[in-house]
Design a protein around this motif. Structure first.
Motif, PDB file in Angstrom:
ATOM      1  N   LYS A 102       1.047  -0.970   0.284  1.00 56.08           N
ATOM      2  CA  LYS A 102       0.328  -0.262  -0.352  1.00 56.08           C
ATOM      3  C   LYS A 102       0.731   1.409   0.046  1.00 56.08           C
ATOM      4  CE  LYS A 102      -4.217  -1.528   1.994  1.00 56.08           C
ATOM      5  NZ  LYS A 102      -5.088  -1.196   3.182  1.00 56.08           N
ATOM      6  N   TRP A 103       0.334   1.929  -0.482  1.00 60.88           N
ATOM      7  CA  TRP A 103       1.315   3.831  -0.715  1.00 60.88           C
ATOM      8  C   TRP A 103       0.809   3.921   0.577  1.00 60.88           C
ATOM      9  CZ3 TRP A 103       4.744   5.764  -3.233  1.00 60.88           C
ATOM     10  CH2 TRP A 103       5.419   4.799  -4.130  1.00 60.88           C
ATOM     11  N   VAL A 104       1.736   4.776   1.644  1.00 62.76           N
ATOM     12  CA  VAL A 104       1.369   5.329   2.256  1.00 62.76           C
ATOM     13  C   VAL A 104       1.851   6.989   2.479  1.00 62.76           C
ATOM     14  CG1 VAL A 104       1.695   5.453   5.376  1.00 62.76           C
ATOM     15  CG2 VAL A 104       1.283   3.357   4.287  1.00 62.76           C
ATOM     16  N   ARG A 105       1.244   7.816   3.154  1.00 64.59           N
ATOM     17  CA  ARG A 105       1.812   9.200   3.656  1.00 64.59           C
ATOM     18  C   ARG A 105       2.085   9.718   4.553  1.00 64.59           C
ATOM     19  NH1 ARG A 105      -0.474  14.689   1.121  1.00 64.59           N
ATOM     20  NH2 ARG A 105       1.173  16.014   1.599  1.00 64.59           N
ATOM     21  N   SER A 106       3.489   9.194   5.138  1.00 64.87           N
ATOM     22  CA  SER A 106       3.756   9.843   6.651  1.00 64.87           C
ATOM     23  C   SER A 106       3.888  11.247   6.593  1.00 64.87           C
ATOM     24  CB  SER A 106       4.917   8.361   6.765  1.00 64.87           C
ATOM     25  OG  SER A 106       5.533   9.221   8.258  1.00 64.87           O
ATOM     26  N   ILE A 107       3.355  11.471   7.465  1.00 65.07           N
ATOM     27  CA  ILE A 107       3.238  13.209   8.207  1.00 65.07           C
ATOM     28  C   ILE A 107       3.724  12.708   9.543  1.00 65.07           C
ATOM     29  CG2 ILE A 107       3.013  15.410   7.886  1.00 65.07           C
ATOM     30  CD1 ILE A 107       0.792  14.067   5.865  1.00 65.07           C
ATOM     31  N   ARG A 131      -3.073   6.881  -5.451  1.00 61.31           N
ATOM     32  CA  ARG A 131      -1.943   6.866  -6.143  1.00 61.31           C
ATOM     33  C   ARG A 131      -2.355   6.324  -7.845  1.00 61.31           C
ATOM     34  NH1 ARG A 131       3.779   8.249  -4.519  1.00 61.31           N
ATOM     35  NH2 ARG A 131       3.645   7.272  -6.319  1.00 61.31           N
ATOM     36  N   GLU A 132      -3.075   5.284  -7.357  1.00 65.27           N
ATOM     37  CA  GLU A 132      -3.263   4.291  -8.695  1.00 65.27           C
ATOM     38  C   GLU A 132      -4.141   5.184  -9.234  1.00 65.27           C
ATOM     39  OE1 GLU A 132      -4.941   0.932  -5.908  1.00 65.27           O
ATOM     40  OE2 GLU A 132      -3.262  -0.169  -5.672  1.00 65.27           O
ATOM     41  N   ALA A 133      -5.208   5.931  -8.910  1.00 65.56           N
ATOM     42  CA  ALA A 133      -5.868   6.611 -10.296  1.00 65.56           C
ATOM     43  C   ALA A 133      -4.527   7.454 -10.539  1.00 65.56           C
ATOM     44  CB  ALA A 133      -6.785   7.884  -9.145  1.00 65.56           C
ATOM     45  N   LEU A 134      -3.611   8.306  -9.983  1.00 68.90           N
ATOM     46  CA  LEU A 134      -2.955   8.919 -11.130  1.00 68.90           C
ATOM     47  C   LEU A 134      -2.210   8.264 -11.746  1.00 68.90           C
ATOM     48  CD1 LEU A 134      -1.688  10.955  -8.146  1.00 68.90           C
ATOM     49  CD2 LEU A 134      -2.695  12.866 -10.001  1.00 68.90           C
ATOM     50  N   GLU A 135      -1.686   7.043 -10.716  1.00 70.69           N
ATOM     51  CA  GLU A 135      -0.893   5.825 -11.632  1.00 70.69           C
ATOM     52  C   GLU A 135      -1.989   5.629 -13.675  1.00 70.69           C
ATOM     53  OE1 GLU A 135       0.711   3.528  -9.760  1.00 70.69           O
ATOM     54  OE2 GLU A 135       1.967   4.695  -9.050  1.00 70.69           O
ATOM     55  N   VAL A 194     -12.696  15.102   2.017  1.00 68.47           N
ATOM     56  CA  VAL A 194     -12.412  14.373   1.783  1.00 68.47           C
ATOM     57  C   VAL A 194     -12.704  13.433   0.852  1.00 68.47           C
ATOM     58  CG1 VAL A 194     -10.025  12.150   1.307  1.00 68.47           C
ATOM     59  CG2 VAL A 194     -10.408  14.537   2.388  1.00 68.47           C
ATOM     60  N   VAL A 195     -14.102  12.309   1.205  1.00 69.67           N
ATOM     61  CA  VAL A 195     -14.223  11.882   0.870  1.00 69.67           C
ATOM     62  C   VAL A 195     -15.417  12.148  -0.669  1.00 69.67           C
ATOM     63  CG1 VAL A 195     -16.585  10.195   1.364  1.00 69.67           C
ATOM     64  CG2 VAL A 195     -14.872  10.606   3.257  1.00 69.67           C
ATOM     65  N   GLN A 196     -15.798  13.026  -0.510  1.00 71.98           N
ATOM     66  CA  GLN A 196     -16.258  14.228  -1.284  1.00 71.98           C
ATOM     67  C   GLN A 196     -15.941  14.465  -2.557  1.00 71.98           C
ATOM     68  OE1 GLN A 196     -17.936  17.926  -0.306  1.00 71.98           O
ATOM     69  NE2 GLN A 196     -19.214  18.292  -1.772  1.00 71.98           N
ATOM     70  N   HIS A 197     -14.665  14.546  -1.633  1.00 69.97           N
ATOM     71  CA  HIS A 197     -13.681  15.269  -3.271  1.00 69.97           C
ATOM     72  C   HIS A 197     -13.231  14.530  -3.763  1.00 69.97           C
ATOM     73  CE1 HIS A 197     -14.390  19.222  -3.328  1.00 69.97           C
ATOM     74  NE2 HIS A 197     -13.500  19.361  -1.645  1.00 69.97           N
ATOM     75  N   SER A 198     -12.753  12.474  -3.057  1.00 72.63           N
ATOM     76  CA  SER A 198     -12.234  11.721  -3.705  1.00 72.63           C
ATOM     77  C   SER A 198     -13.637  11.254  -4.373  1.00 72.63           C
ATOM     78  CB  SER A 198     -12.100  10.649  -2.865  1.00 72.63           C
ATOM     79  OG  SER A 198     -11.216  10.838  -1.904  1.00 72.63           O
ATOM     80  N   ASP A 199     -14.413  10.700  -4.550  1.00 73.86           N
ATOM     81  CA  ASP A 199     -15.791  11.089  -5.303  1.00 73.86           C
ATOM     82  C   ASP A 199     -15.766  11.444  -6.618  1.00 73.86           C
ATOM     83  OD1 ASP A 199     -18.363   9.021  -5.646  1.00 73.86           O
ATOM     84  OD2 ASP A 199     -19.443  11.107  -5.378  1.00 73.86           O
ATOM     85  N   HIS A 200     -15.909  12.038  -6.482  1.00 76.12           N
ATOM     86  CA  HIS A 200     -16.030  13.866  -7.189  1.00 76.12           C
ATOM     87  C   HIS A 200     -14.531  13.733  -8.425  1.00 76.12           C
ATOM     88  CE1 HIS A 200     -17.863  17.326  -4.984  1.00 76.12           C
ATOM     89  NE2 HIS A 200     -19.045  16.112  -5.376  1.00 76.12           N
ATOM     90  N   PHE A 201     -13.088  13.051  -7.986  1.00 79.39           N
ATOM     91  CA  PHE A 201     -11.960  12.903  -8.664  1.00 79.39           C
ATOM     92  C   PHE A 201     -12.611  11.224  -9.309  1.00 79.39           C
ATOM     93  CE2 PHE A 201      -7.978  10.245  -8.914  1.00 79.39           C
ATOM     94  CZ  PHE A 201      -7.973  11.018  -9.567  1.00 79.39           C
ATOM     95  N   THR A 202     -13.156  10.675  -8.630  1.00 85.56           N
ATOM     96  CA  THR A 202     -12.995   9.752  -9.199  1.00 85.56           C
ATOM     97  C   THR A 202     -14.117   9.013 -10.442  1.00 85.56           C
ATOM     98  OG1 THR A 202     -12.709   8.504  -7.518  1.00 85.56           O
ATOM     99  CG2 THR A 202     -14.022   6.830  -9.026  1.00 85.56           C
ATOM    100  N   ARG A 203     -15.342  10.010 -10.167  1.00 84.70           N
ATOM    101  CA  ARG A 203     -16.245  10.280 -11.325  1.00 84.70           C
ATOM    102  C   ARG A 203     -15.545  10.890 -12.353  1.00 84.70           C
ATOM    103  NH1 ARG A 203     -20.438  11.483  -7.585  1.00 84.70           N
ATOM    104  NH2 ARG A 203     -20.174  13.614  -8.293  1.00 84.70           N
ATOM    105  N   ALA A 204     -14.658  12.241 -12.180  1.00 82.65           N
ATOM    106  CA  ALA A 204     -13.905  12.718 -13.086  1.00 82.65           C
ATOM    107  C   ALA A 204     -12.820  11.901 -13.880  1.00 82.65           C
ATOM    108  CB  ALA A 204     -13.588  14.312 -12.963  1.00 82.65           C
ATOM    109  N   LEU A 205     -12.547  10.962 -13.014  1.00 87.64           N
ATOM    110  CA  LEU A 205     -11.351  10.264 -13.842  1.00 87.64           C
ATOM    111  C   LEU A 205     -11.809   9.007 -14.970  1.00 87.64           C
ATOM    112  CD1 LEU A 205      -8.177   9.545 -13.650  1.00 87.64           C
ATOM    113  CD2 LEU A 205      -8.802   8.059 -11.919  1.00 87.64           C
ATOM    114  N   THR A 206     -13.262   8.672 -14.553  1.00 89.14           N
ATOM    115  CA  THR A 206     -14.269   7.788 -15.383  1.00 89.14           C
ATOM    116  C   THR A 206     -14.318   7.994 -16.456  1.00 89.14           C
ATOM    117  OG1 THR A 206     -14.598   6.400 -13.291  1.00 89.14           O
ATOM    118  CG2 THR A 206     -15.774   5.875 -15.285  1.00 89.14           C
ATOM    119  N   ALA A 207     -14.965   9.231 -16.226  1.00 87.09           N
ATOM    120  CA  ALA A 207     -14.948  10.419 -17.656  1.00 87.09           C
ATOM    121  C   ALA A 207     -13.990  10.591 -19.063  1.00 87.09           C
ATOM    122  CB  ALA A 207     -15.677  11.233 -17.076  1.00 87.09           C
ATOM    123  N   SER A 208     -12.990  10.630 -18.162  1.00 87.70           N
ATOM    124  CA  SER A 208     -11.652  11.524 -18.823  1.00 87.70           C
ATOM    125  C   SER A 208     -11.054  10.034 -19.501  1.00 87.70           C
ATOM    126  CB  SER A 208     -10.480  11.583 -18.174  1.00 87.70           C
ATOM    127  OG  SER A 208     -11.072  13.050 -16.960  1.00 87.70           O
TER     128      SER A 208
END
Length: 290
Positions: A102-107, A131-135, A194-208
């Motif tokens: 898994k990809w982890v962002r450590s802060i 990360r997987e969506a971007l890749e 984050v959940v809301q914007h994740s949903d928006h991004f996923t839909r935009a990615l699918t449309a793209s």
């Protein structure tokens, strides 16, 4: 050497009842360079397959669960953060016990104790989906760039359509991380964002993706149509020449194979480029034969 927690880190994961995509922790670096954990929330087992109690019992950790290609970079970032007391913010792959990663962002925000020990209070976020969506987006756009006709136009439109949702998602993740590190009361609302914007991004990615695939279909159709017209405009001799060109033959090779002069081959090639409306012999062969 035993360390007691100086203060109980803000247990964000427990507060949100499992909705938090990661875990909280308190990491130590002793003056001799040894790393260990004085606190790790139980959610680390759910998200990354590591046992919190076992991790806290270790007298020293070597970060062996981090992918070997990322480990040296992560440790270097820790050392830099400890030396300069700057915020640690790194993304790495964590290897899972059952295989995969898994990809982890450590802060973590560091502070130095009087004995030289550096303590980070921080969070580790599971950013695998992002990360997987971007890749996937990068792969799709790379595939689109390989087409030379109309697909580039579709890819450009698709990229523009997905950039805004991506920026919104990144901004909401940054706000969540800041709230988590600061133990802010706004964490719950940040998670919702984050959940809301994740949903928006996923839909935009699918449309793209669908748009780019439509571009690929259109590009393929144009190549087929153009190729059919190009072939029908050539003489049998010119088709012979183009088949040899497709096989990598030079003008001299073609002349010898067809028992004609090299100058005649050049004249045929010029006529072929004009009839197929192409710029060079390689492009003409691709148009004719795909």
């Amino acid at each position: 050497m035993n360390f007691e927690k100086e203060s109980s880190p803000f247990d964000l994961a427990a507060l949100l009842g499992g909705a938090f995509p990661g875990h909280t922790m308190q990491r130590l670096r002793t003056p001799d360079g040894t790393y260990r954990y004085s606190y790790v929330s139980a959610e680390i087992e759910k998200t990354f397959g590591l046992n919190a109690d076992a991790l806290m019992e270790l007298e020293a950790v070597d970060h062996s669960w981090i992918h070997q290609e990322d480990r040296a970079r992560f440790i270097a970032a820790l050392e830099r953060s400890a030396s300069q007391l700057t915020t640690l913010d790194e993304e790495v792959r964590v290897e899972l016990p059952e295989g995969g990663f898994k990809w982890v962002r450590s802060i973590g925000r560091p502070r130095r104790q009087s004995d030289g020990t550096v303590i980070w209070d921080g969070v580790a976020l599971d950013v695998t989906d992002r990360r997987e969506a971007l890749e996937a987006l990068h792969r799709t756009l790379s595939d689109a760039r390989r087409n030379e006709i109309s697909e580039g136009r579709f890819a450009l439109i698709a990229a523009n359509d997905v950039l805004r949702p991506l920026a919104d998602l990144k901004a909401s993740i940054d706000r969540l991380q800041a709230a988590a590190v600061d133990a802010s009361e706004d964490v719950a609302s940040c998670v919702d964002e984050v959940v809301q914007h994740s949903d928006h991004f996923t839909r935009a990615l699918t449309a793209s993706r669908d748009l780019i695939q439509a571009g690929a279909t259109e590009a393929s159709r144009q190549i087929t149509d153009h190729g059919g017209k190009a072939m029908s405009s050539l003489t049998p001799r010119q088709i012979e020449i183009m088949r040899l060109v497709q096989g990598g033959a030079s003008n001299r090779d073609i002349a010898e194979a067809l028992n004609i002069r090299e100058g005649t081959v050049k004249l045929h090639i010029s006529a072929i480029l004009k009839r197929t409306e192409t710029r060079n012999r390689t492009e003409a062969a691709r148009i004719c034969f795909g």
